[in-house]
Design a protein around this motif. Structure first.
Motif, short mmCIF file in Angstrom:
data_model
loop_
_atom_site.label_atom_id
_atom_site.label_comp_id
_atom_site.label_asym_id
_atom_site.label_seq_id
_atom_site.Cartn_x
_atom_site.Cartn_y
_atom_site.Cartn_z
N GLU A 89 0.86 -1.20 0.00
CA GLU A 89 0.00 0.00 0.00
C GLU A 89 0.88 1.24 0.00
OE1 GLU A 89 -2.34 -0.09 3.53
OE2 GLU A 89 -3.44 -1.88 2.84
N PRO A 90 0.43 2.33 -0.65
CA PRO A 90 1.21 3.56 -0.55
C PRO A 90 1.16 4.08 0.90
CG PRO A 90 -0.62 3.78 -2.11
CD PRO A 90 -0.78 2.46 -1.46
N ASP A 91 2.26 4.68 1.34
CA ASP A 91 2.28 5.23 2.69
C ASP A 91 1.48 6.53 2.69
OD1 ASP A 91 2.81 6.34 5.10
OD2 ASP A 91 5.00 6.24 4.95
N PRO A 92 0.36 6.59 3.44
CA PRO A 92 -0.48 7.81 3.37
C PRO A 92 0.26 9.06 3.80
CG PRO A 92 -1.27 6.28 5.07
CD PRO A 92 -0.13 5.60 4.38
N LYS A 93 1.35 8.89 4.61
CA LYS A 93 2.07 10.09 5.08
C LYS A 93 3.01 10.63 4.00
CE LYS A 93 2.06 8.65 9.84
NZ LYS A 93 2.84 7.71 10.61
N ASN A 94 3.46 9.75 3.13
CA ASN A 94 4.36 10.19 2.06
C ASN A 94 4.18 9.22 0.89
OD1 ASN A 94 6.38 10.77 0.30
ND2 ASN A 94 8.00 10.96 1.85
N LEU A 95 3.52 9.68 -0.15
CA LEU A 95 3.13 8.78 -1.24
C LEU A 95 4.30 8.25 -2.07
CD1 LEU A 95 -0.21 10.44 -2.38
CD2 LEU A 95 0.14 8.47 -0.90
N GLN A 96 5.49 8.81 -1.81
CA GLN A 96 6.67 8.26 -2.51
C GLN A 96 7.10 6.92 -1.91
OE1 GLN A 96 9.84 11.03 -2.69
NE2 GLN A 96 8.92 12.09 -4.42
N TYR A 97 6.53 6.60 -0.77
CA TYR A 97 6.92 5.36 -0.06
C TYR A 97 5.80 4.32 -0.10
CZ TYR A 97 11.25 7.33 1.57
OH TYR A 97 12.51 7.86 1.60
N LEU A 98 6.23 3.08 0.03
CA LEU A 98 5.26 1.97 0.07
C LEU A 98 5.35 1.27 1.42
CD1 LEU A 98 6.19 0.21 -3.32
CD2 LEU A 98 4.21 1.69 -2.91
N ILE A 99 4.23 0.73 1.87
CA ILE A 99 4.24 -0.14 3.05
C ILE A 99 4.05 -1.55 2.52
CG2 ILE A 99 3.13 -0.70 5.25
CD1 ILE A 99 4.05 2.13 5.40
N MET A 100 5.07 -2.38 2.71
CA MET A 100 4.98 -3.76 2.17
C MET A 100 4.85 -4.76 3.32
SD MET A 100 7.89 -3.61 -0.83
CE MET A 100 7.47 -5.13 -1.64
N ASP A 101 3.83 -5.62 3.23
CA ASP A 101 3.71 -6.73 4.19
C ASP A 101 4.32 -7.95 3.53
OD1 ASP A 101 2.35 -5.44 6.28
OD2 ASP A 101 0.51 -5.49 5.09
N VAL A 102 5.35 -8.51 4.14
CA VAL A 102 6.03 -9.65 3.50
C VAL A 102 6.22 -10.81 4.47
CG1 VAL A 102 7.31 -8.19 1.88
CG2 VAL A 102 8.36 -8.83 4.04
#
Ligand SMILES: Nc1nc2c(ncn2[C@@H]2O[C@H](COP(=O)(O)OP(=O)(O)OP(=O)(O)O)[C@@H](O)[C@H]2O)c(=O)[nH]1
Ligand SMILES: [Mg+2]
Length: 479
Positions: A449-462
């Protein structure tokens, strides 16, 4: 600062090259169908080879040109040695299947022979022997007799040979001939060569005590056999070390492994084909079609990469010395994270087959090892028959029709997640970064998912294994 950055970039690219090389190795590990492409050949000069060929032919018989076989299935009528989990008829069926598995060998006659023990030189008394002789003579052109018992003593073979005037085979020699026909890789050939040696050696020793007027093998011959055994054992030791290295390599990549075990012809190879969609796998309606332990990559529903290990099948009533050389490769398989025990639910002798496999693998595995029971070939039996024979908590599948395969995959996924200490991690990485692609390549990505605080970053569940997690930490240090 510039300099440091440059160094970091250099390290990073070096790291990528290293990783690429590792990916290649990984592919080799996964794609290597026959792990033993490395040669384990034992060197033998022509003279030794010819002498051994002659000796083994004398004691094991020959398969060349085929045979018309009369099958005798002895069974113990009562007492402690009576088999209670099968019937003489079912044992006879398996004996016939063994013979038919040899090229150009045909069953032309059969007989069940009740016995009190297997110890008598001619197995049965004179009356029963006469009847047997008569039955065999009635059969057209019998060229050999197969007495379907574990292993006959030399004196029994010699006495029966004299009585019927035909070559005599027991289960040990028949299975060896099947193994010889199937062995294609250097590893399998080595294991078969070792498997037959105790038989030939024992028969030779028995012969010298029995002396029926055939060539008496000398001390020189005994020494030759001993030297052969030494050579083969050395080669087996090399094989063991090679296996260990391959295993370490596999472990270092942290791929969970699932070994498929079971009675011969139960559908182990077919199941791996179904689980991996690997079209190159060739299941065959033959006993001992698979002799080599081979590794096949697959994906679980959560996209986790796993390795499935195909193994040699088991069979009842063969001496331990016959499978001993295969234990090296079997033990390797038994160290898998989980075992899947496949049985052929359509087989009339399925209960005895299940018990035989359980008994054989028991000493090779930890008591906590998870085993998933799988009843295969449900497409050719009625549902109520399946329910009446299968143990509790068994998966019912058809490897050929792909029935139940997705459910089985999900169960494997659940168990692998529980047993292999897979780590579930939430990681924040820059979108399109080298770290993100590393995670895509090396781990099982469950969600992004895109990081809502900074859209240049992703949150990856792995999902990742512990070794991969450590590699990721090392990778981060370099970037
Ligand atoms: N009808 C049916 N036949 C199956 C099924 N699974 C396997 N077979 C057949 O059973 C035979 C043996 O299959 P394999 O997968 O080679 O069995 P295996 O356990 O690997 O046998 P070995 O390597 O000889 O020990 C082949 O003819 C397969 O086509 C199934 O689900 N249904
Ligand atoms: Mg197989």
């Amino acid at each position: 600062m510039q300099c440091l950055k440059k160094l970091a970039v250099l390290n990073k690219s070096q790291y990528i090259i290293k990783r690429r090389r590792e990916f290649n190795i990984l592919n080799v590990i996964c794609q290597c169908k026959y792990e033993s492409d490395v040669a384990f050949e034992y060197t033998e000069n022509e003279k030794e080879k010819n002498i051994y060929a002659q000796v083994s032919q004398d004691y094991l018989g020959t398969v060349v040109g085929g045979n018309r076989i009369f099958v005798i299935q002895p069974y113990i009528k009562w007492g402690v040695n009576k088999k209670r989990n099968t019937t003489p008829q079912l044992q006879l069926s398996e004996a016939k299947a063994l013979v038919s598995n040899l090229t150009s060998w045909n069953v032309v006659g059969e007989k069940l022979v009740p016995l009190l023990s297997l110890q008598r030189n001619k197995l049965v008394g004179s009356g029963a022997l006469e009847t047997l002789k008569h039955d065999i003579e009635k059969c057209p052109h019998v060229t050999a007799i197969f007495i379907s018992t574990n292993s006959l003593k030399f004196v029994q073979i010699a006495e029966l040979q004299k009585t019927f005037n035909l070559p005599i085979y027991d289960r040990y020699s028949i299975v060896i001939h099947i193994f010889r026909e199937r062995a294609k890789t250097p590893e399998a050939k080595l294991q078969v060569a070792l498997a037959e040696l105790p038989y030939v050696k024992q028969k030779m020793i028995d012969f010298t005590t029995y002396r029926i007027g055939r060539i008496n093998y000398t001390e020189k011959m005994k020494n030759m056999l001993q030297a052969r055994e030494k050579k083969l054992r050395n080669a087996l030791q090399k094989l063991k070390e090679h296996r260990q290295r391959i295993k370490q390599q596999r472990l270092s990549y942290g791929f969970p492994t699932i070994a498929i075990v079971g009675y011969t012809n139960a559908g182990k190879t077919s199941l791996i084909k179904a689980l991996t969609d690997d079209d190159s796998l060739q299941p065959e309606d033959k006993l001992f079609a698979t002799l080599d332990t081979t590794v096949h990559p697959g994906l679980l529903p959560n996209m986790l990469k796993v390795l499935y290990v195909d193994t040699i099948g088991f069979i009842q009533d063969i001496p331990e010395t016959l499978i001993e050389p295969f234990i090296v490769t079997l033990e390797d398989a038994m160290s898998a994270d989980i075992l899947v025990h496949v049985f052929d639910v359509s087989h009339p002798d399925v209960q005895a087959q299940i018990q035989h496999v359980q008994k054989t693998i028991e000493p090779m595995i930890d008591e906590n090892k998870l085993i998933i029971n799988v009843a295969n070939k449900c497409d050719i039996v009625e549902k109520h028959v399946v329910e009446s024979v299968i143990p509790k908590d068994t998966f019912t599948i058809s490897a050929v029709k792909l029935t139940g395969i997705n459910l089985l995959r999900s169960r494997i996924e659940e168990e692998i997640t529980n047993t292999t200490n897979l780590l579930k991690r939430r990681i924040r990485v820059k979108s399109g970064s080298i770290e993100a692609s590393w995670l895509y390549k090396e781990t099982t990505v469950l969600n992004v998912e895109p990081d809502p605080k900074n859209l240049q970053y992703l949150i990856m569940d792995v999902y990742m294994t512990v070794p991969i997690f450590h590699k990721f930490k090392r990778f981060l240090k370099l970037t």
